[in-house]
Design an enzyme around this catalytic site. Structure first.
Site, PDB file in Angstrom:
ATOM      1  N   TRP A 139      -8.377 -26.511  45.791  1.00  0.00           N
ATOM      2  CA  TRP A 139      -8.113 -25.468  46.788  1.00  0.00           C
ATOM      3  C   TRP A 139      -8.125 -25.990  48.223  1.00  0.00           C
ATOM      4  O   TRP A 139      -7.689 -25.294  49.126  1.00  0.00           O
ATOM      5  CB  TRP A 139      -9.095 -24.298  46.647  1.00  0.00           C
ATOM      6  N   LYS A 163      -0.576 -27.443  38.008  1.00  0.00           N
ATOM      7  CA  LYS A 163      -1.567 -26.355  37.887  1.00  0.00           C
ATOM      8  C   LYS A 163      -2.368 -26.351  39.178  1.00  0.00           C
ATOM      9  O   LYS A 163      -3.290 -27.141  39.352  1.00  0.00           O
ATOM     10  CB  LYS A 163      -2.481 -26.623  36.688  1.00  0.00           C
ATOM     11  N   PRO A 164      -2.013 -25.470  40.128  1.00  0.00           N
ATOM     12  CA  PRO A 164      -2.787 -25.405  41.368  1.00  0.00           C
ATOM     13  C   PRO A 164      -4.085 -24.630  41.153  1.00  0.00           C
ATOM     14  O   PRO A 164      -4.256 -23.964  40.132  1.00  0.00           O
ATOM     15  CB  PRO A 164      -1.857 -24.653  42.320  1.00  0.00           C
ATOM     16  N   GLY A 213      -9.964 -33.219  42.506  1.00  0.00           N
ATOM     17  CA  GLY A 213     -10.965 -32.161  42.475  1.00  0.00           C
ATOM     18  C   GLY A 213     -12.360 -32.743  42.432  1.00  0.00           C
ATOM     19  O   GLY A 213     -12.595 -33.875  42.861  1.00  0.00           O
ATOM     20  N   GLU A 235      -8.742 -38.350  41.561  1.00  0.00           N
ATOM     21  CA  GLU A 235      -9.122 -38.412  42.983  1.00  0.00           C
ATOM     22  C   GLU A 235     -10.235 -37.399  43.154  1.00  0.00           C
ATOM     23  O   GLU A 235      -9.999 -36.197  43.085  1.00  0.00           O
ATOM     24  CB  GLU A 235      -7.925 -38.045  43.880  1.00  0.00           C
ATOM     25  N   LEU A 236     -11.457 -37.893  43.351  1.00  0.00           N
ATOM     26  CA  LEU A 236     -12.617 -36.991  43.318  1.00  0.00           C
ATOM     27  C   LEU A 236     -13.286 -36.888  44.690  1.00  0.00           C
ATOM     28  O   LEU A 236     -12.637 -37.059  45.712  1.00  0.00           O
ATOM     29  CB  LEU A 236     -13.584 -37.472  42.235  1.00  0.00           C
ATOM     30  N   CYS A 269     -11.841 -34.332  51.623  1.00  0.00           N
ATOM     31  CA  CYS A 269     -12.547 -35.302  50.774  1.00  0.00           C
ATOM     32  C   CYS A 269     -13.054 -36.484  51.575  1.00  0.00           C
ATOM     33  O   CYS A 269     -14.091 -37.046  51.258  1.00  0.00           O
ATOM     34  CB  CYS A 269     -11.660 -35.755  49.625  1.00  0.00           C
ATOM     35  N   GLU A 367     -21.991 -34.428  47.696  1.00  0.00           N
ATOM     36  CA  GLU A 367     -20.906 -34.005  48.580  1.00  0.00           C
ATOM     37  C   GLU A 367     -21.226 -32.602  49.108  1.00  0.00           C
ATOM     38  O   GLU A 367     -21.479 -31.678  48.331  1.00  0.00           O
ATOM     39  CB  GLU A 367     -19.592 -33.978  47.801  1.00  0.00           C
TER      40      GLU A 367
END
Ligand code: NDP
Length: 484
Positions: A139, A163-164, A213, A235-236, A269, A367
């Site tokens: 998001w 898939k958003p 995410g 990609e976290l 991020c 985070e």
């Protein structure tokens, strides 16, 4: 018998009210869309990179014409202000950049030469696209993070099923108005909507996955991809440190660090999430930071003025509050901000600066993803490096020092994919040049930007032609045969 389609309510981050809804794609719909994309993909790949570029150039025109409407939809989704209107332009830059780079990248991937190992064998090597790439996106920066993977996948010749996040669907709906204007593209680029299960359904249909995410979801995605033995690019999150040395220009450092931490409400991020400053300049640096933070305005009254918008997703406000409260309970001192405020239904947080922090606190370990700046003093360079590297994440890091040489010396010792020197937030400088790998819990897979990233969507296929005599097994000699 007709079944009723399940609907999901979508909240507006500024008003807190539900003002939109989306239909949840059923498992059958995901399968049907995937099958259509698969059926159309061979013709898309057969166009060759030049043919695909021609189609993508027409799409770029459609996106340009709709850039403001796309920005408006992003603002509705995220509560962003200037950040949202930038999204359309970033998308244009993404497509436009690949229009130039994809033909060159493809040319560099072909190979036709005699084998050095077996000189009579000709090796013709080419790349072929994975037929169906699944993209699962978050998001925050919902448009950019969907397209950072989808656009190169399409240039590579793959079809894409996106898939958003269910939290931010409006901007993807606006984007697909432009996709529908280009029929060849609409045949190979589609999206499905709904919660995590819909993401799992995409994994079951795709040949390769790009996921952006959180760490917990990324782990589930990796497991599901492993079950199907398909590649997965993750990609976290990040817990990105910034080191400010004793010799740094403190004005410059405070300006860069503040923006790096609070831009887009810290929901980036590669936000600065921890600051280590030399003890000799700690108090002066914090004073400057507090002074500058006081001038940062919330844009609750007017989305087009001010600097910080609301949290896009209310649970994020609760996570950030939990980190602040944990730090204060363990002895941290609040120097500015600190309270998540409900203003007109939106959740806001002013720049939150904390001192007296240590690594037992959540705010230094997990985070946070909010406009928070925990600042910790260090005495020796080795200590700064040790503290900065004391994390399971490794997305980016920054160093601000008195000289470029000093910044580089420290930067080379930090464990992260992107190291920003003498500034923060330089990720976009990597666009079209060199991507970076994520370290540790920040993800894995090939770089997602730069020409190398195209390889994520391509498999290598080689034709090996014997131009000389074939070998006769009767002439084969065994090693050691006839040896004394
Ligand atoms: P989530 O991990 O919660 O969700 C990401 C996507 O995965 C969403 O579309 C979500 O759907 C979907 N999803 C949820 N559960 C599953 C499942 N079991 N299987 C498949 N898909 C699933 O992340 P957020 O949306 O909260 O995004 C914020 C995170 O993204 C932060 O950790 C941030 O650091 C990271 N991020 C990393 C970036 C990078 O480049 N390294 C860039 C930007 C963000 P739904 O939302 O509908 O539940």
């Amino acid at each position: 018998m007709a079944t009723t389609q399940q609907m999901l309510a979508v909240r507006n981050p500024r008003s807190g009210k539900v003002d939109h809804k989306i239909a949840v794609s059923s498992r059958a719909e995901v399968a049907e869309k995937a099958a259509t994309l698969r059926a159309n993909q061979p013709a898309w790949e057969a166009l060759g990179v030049e043919g695909r570029c021609a189609v993508m150039a027409r799409w770029l025109g459609a996106v340009k014409a709709q850039a403001m409407a796309i920005g408006e939809a992003d603002a509705q989704d995220t509560g962003g202000c200037h950040t949202s209107y930038l999204q359309g332009f970033i998308t244009m830059g993404n497509i436009g950049g690949w229009l130039e780079d994809a033909p060159r990248a493809f040319a560099a991937l072909d190979y036709d030469a005699m084998s050095t190992a077996m000189p009579s064998v000709r090796v013709q090597s080419q790349v072929v696209a994975y037929p169906l790439t699944g993209v699962i996106s978050p998001w925050n920066a919902p448009l950019m993070l969907a397209l950072l993977d989808a656009v190169p996948a399409l240039f590579a010749g793959s079809a894409v099923l996106l898939k958003p996040s269910e939290v931010t669907p409006r901007v993807i709906e606006a984007l697909f108005e432009t996709v529908r204007q280009v029929p060849e593209l609409a045949g190979v680029f589609a999206y499905v909507t709904g919660p995590g299960e819909v993401g799992q359904a995409v994994i079951e249909e795709a040949d390769t996955i790009c996921f952006t995410g959180s760490v917990p979801t990324g782990r589930k995605v990796a497991v599901a991809c492993a079950e199907r033995l398909i590649p997965c690019n993750l990609e976290l999150g990040g817990k990105d440190p910034c080191v400010v040395t004793a010799s740094a220009d403190l004005e410059r450092a405070a300006t860069a660090v503040l923006r790096g931490a609070v831009y887009a409400t810290g929901q980036v991020c590669y936000s600065v999430e921890r600051v280590y400053v030399h003890r000799s300049v700690h108090d002066d640096f914090v004073a400057l930071l507090v002074e500058k933070a006081a001038e940062v305005r919330l844009n609750a009254d007017n989305p087009r003025a001010g600097h910080i918008g609301p949290f896009t997703h209310p649970p994020q406000g609760a996570i950030v509050a939990r980190h602040i409260n944990d730090a204060v309970r363990k002895g941290a001192v609040l120097r500015s901000g600190g309270t998540v405020e409900d203003i007109g239904g939106g959740l806001y947080l002013r720049p939150t600066i904390l001192t007296n922090v240590d690594h037992t606190m959540l705010i230094m370990q997990e985070e946070t993803f909010g406009p928070c700046l925990p600042v910790m003093a260090y005495d020796e360079e080795d200590e700064a490096v040790r503290l900065a590297n004391d994390t399971r994440f490794g997305l980016t890091a920054s160093v601000i020092a008195g000289t470029a040489e000093e910044a580089e010396r420290i930067g080379r010792r930090l464990n992260a994919g992107g190291i920003f020197l003498q500034d923060t937030f330089l990720t976009f400088a990597k666009m079209r040049t060199f991507g970076t790998d994520s370290f540790g819990w920040s993800g894995y897979g090939a770089p997602r930007i730069g020409p190398e990233s195209l390889r994520r969507f391509l498999r290598r296929k080689s034709l090996l032609t014997q131009t000389g005599e074939v070998a006769d097994i009767r002439n084969d000699h065994h090693l050691g045969e006839g040896a004394p």
